[in-house]
Design an enzyme around this catalytic site. Sequence first.
Site, short mmCIF file in Angstrom:
data_model
loop_
_atom_site.label_atom_id
_atom_site.label_comp_id
_atom_site.label_asym_id
_atom_site.label_seq_id
_atom_site.Cartn_x
_atom_site.Cartn_y
_atom_site.Cartn_z
N ASN A 101 0.85 -1.19 0.00
CA ASN A 101 0.00 0.00 0.00
C ASN A 101 0.89 1.24 0.00
O ASN A 101 2.12 1.14 -0.04
CB ASN A 101 -0.95 -0.01 1.20
N ASP A 152 -4.69 -6.70 5.10
CA ASP A 152 -5.74 -7.54 5.69
C ASP A 152 -5.73 -8.93 5.07
O ASP A 152 -6.23 -9.89 5.65
CB ASP A 152 -7.11 -6.90 5.49
N LYS A 201 9.73 -17.18 -9.92
CA LYS A 201 8.88 -16.17 -10.57
C LYS A 201 7.72 -16.86 -11.30
O LYS A 201 7.92 -17.83 -12.03
CB LYS A 201 9.73 -15.37 -11.56
N PHE A 209 -4.78 3.05 14.84
CA PHE A 209 -5.12 4.03 13.83
C PHE A 209 -6.31 3.49 13.05
O PHE A 209 -6.57 2.28 13.05
CB PHE A 209 -3.94 4.28 12.87
N LYS A 264 -13.61 -0.02 15.54
CA LYS A 264 -12.25 -0.58 15.71
C LYS A 264 -11.80 -0.45 17.17
O LYS A 264 -11.16 -1.34 17.71
CB LYS A 264 -11.26 0.13 14.77
N LYS A 296 -11.06 -3.95 18.88
CA LYS A 296 -9.64 -4.24 19.07
C LYS A 296 -9.14 -3.84 20.47
O LYS A 296 -7.96 -3.88 20.75
CB LYS A 296 -8.82 -3.54 17.98
O1 PMT Z 1 2.72 6.11 6.52
P1 PMT Z 1 2.10 7.38 5.98
O2 PMT Z 1 2.33 7.55 4.50
O3 PMT Z 1 2.50 8.59 6.79
O4 PMT Z 1 0.50 7.24 6.12
C1 PMT Z 1 -0.09 7.25 7.38
C2 PMT Z 1 -1.25 6.23 7.47
C3 PMT Z 1 -2.39 6.67 6.57
C4 PMT Z 1 -0.79 4.83 7.07
C5 PMT Z 1 -1.68 6.23 8.98
O5 PMT Z 1 -2.14 7.51 9.32
C6 PMT Z 1 -2.80 5.23 9.24
O6 PMT Z 1 -3.99 5.49 9.10
N1 PMT Z 1 -2.42 3.98 9.64
C7 PMT Z 1 -3.32 2.84 9.79
C8 PMT Z 1 -3.59 2.22 8.45
C9 PMT Z 1 -4.52 1.01 8.57
O7 PMT Z 1 -4.10 -0.09 8.32
O8 PMT Z 1 -5.69 1.29 8.99
P2 PMT Z 1 -6.92 0.23 9.15
O9 PMT Z 1 -8.08 1.07 9.46
O10 PMT Z 1 -6.98 -0.68 7.98
O11 PMT Z 1 -6.51 -0.63 10.41
C10 PMT Z 1 -6.90 -0.27 11.74
C11 PMT Z 1 -5.80 -0.57 12.73
O12 PMT Z 1 -5.58 -1.98 12.77
C12 PMT Z 1 -4.46 0.06 12.42
O13 PMT Z 1 -3.89 0.48 13.62
C13 PMT Z 1 -3.66 -1.08 11.81
O14 PMT Z 1 -2.25 -0.94 12.10
C14 PMT Z 1 -4.23 -2.28 12.54
N2 PMT Z 1 -4.16 -3.55 11.79
C15 PMT Z 1 -4.84 -3.72 10.64
C16 PMT Z 1 -4.79 -4.95 9.99
C17 PMT Z 1 -4.01 -6.00 10.55
N3 PMT Z 1 -3.92 -7.19 9.97
N4 PMT Z 1 -3.35 -5.78 11.70
C18 PMT Z 1 -3.40 -4.58 12.32
O15 PMT Z 1 -2.77 -4.40 13.37
#
Ligand code: PMT
Length: 409
Positions: free
Chosen positions: A209, A278, A288, A323, A337, A341
């Site tokens: 991403n 995810d 490859k 986040f 979330k 979580k």
């Molecule tokens: O890195 P930058 O370019 O500065 O961009 C910043 C950002 C947009 C990445 C950051 O601000 C941000 O939003 N980070 C979280 C991105 C994310 O995965 O969000 P989500 O809403 O999909 O996930 C929610 C939370 O679960 C997040 O804390 C994520 O780290 C966590 N997660 C998600 C999936 C997974 N398998 N494990 C996790 O721990």
Amino acid sequence: MLKGKSIILGITGGIAAYKGAALCSKLVQAGADVRVIMTESAAKFITPLTLQTLSRHPVYIDTFEERDPSVVAHINLADHADLILVAPATANAIGKMANGLADDMLSTTLLAATSPIIVAPAMNVHMYEHPAVVRNMETLAQRGVMFVEPGTGQLACGYVAKGRLAEPEDIVKAVEMFFGRVGKLAGKKVLVTAGGTVERFDPVRYLTNDSSGKMGFAVAEAARTMGADVTIVAGRTTAEPPAGMTVVRVESAQQMLEAVVSRSDDADIIVKAAAVADYRPVRKLDQKMKKTGESLTVELERTTDILQTLGSRKRQGQLLIGFAAETEDVERYAMDKLTRKNCDFVVANDVSAEGAGFNGDTNIVQLYGPEGLIASLPMLTKREAAGRIMEIAAAKLTAAAAGDGGQAE
Ligand code: PMT
């Protein structure tokens, strides 16, 4: 406070060079072993003898004045420094650092150094705001160089504006904070994730991403500035991690899970700013992948949710901050979330909004706790936003320890 720390104090040629004497004296009084390097211009403002007397070591100016034949002075100095502090740093010195120029003892030592660097700029306000200087400082910040902002007041050129060297006490405080001895998070361990994960189909193709790592790195930097002992677990990033902390590099969500969980038990605060996949390909080929038919269907499977795993094993007194990257209905998804979580608060960003989310230098975030909206921040640089987030985190940690439910702001 700085006992046992080896600090190089680089003094460059501006009128604020005279404050280098007070700064040197305060660092020595705090217990640091200070080696002073001056530029030739700095020596026009203040004598090397002053700095030699205060630091109790000879002062370095000339790269070619090799006093000890068993070592190369600038390499030896760079190798033994726990920190290099450039104060005052002129626009010229900052420009040379940003562009990797090495034409005197200080710039050569800086180029050879692997230690963290703190820069305290001092110059006329128009120079400080010049796009070239701003860009050079940004370049250095991206490389992990830390800054002690100049103050606003009477400048030597007659202006009353921003640009005067921060007071020596404040610079020493920044140094002490860097070494983690003072600050609201002194003695606390903070674990931060940053960047995006990489989920491979084969050795050369993968799912990832747009995360640059800037937000997570800014959070880590803010925590370090507040005195914390910081560990970053970083996936793929385009930005450089800040200096002065442990950086663990991972690639996939599974690797991030293992790296984070194994370090989570003694963390006082965990911040999950990484963009974690995810889903990942069910099969990862060792060779490859070859073209076959007209279309290709790849089966994906869920990765483990790291944040949810941390939430399920959260210990008493540990603060878990997630986040939420959303493009619609931000509050509802963020609150979902938070609960699912088991976070203490969630930092939500609408990643479709201009100036927010992935890759840029700014973000617009809202913080949600069990009580709902805690704070809604305007568009700020990621560093400013991170500072506010960590201030709230520190207040919650203190309040939770005092048993008043963690009220912040
Ligand atoms: O890195 P930058 O370019 O500065 O961009 C910043 C950002 C947009 C990445 C950051 O601000 C941000 O939003 N980070 C979280 C991105 C994310 O995965 O969000 P989500 O809403 O999909 O996930 C929610 C939370 O679960 C997040 O804390 C994520 O780290 C966590 N997660 C998600 C999936 C997974 N398998 N494990 C996790 O721990």
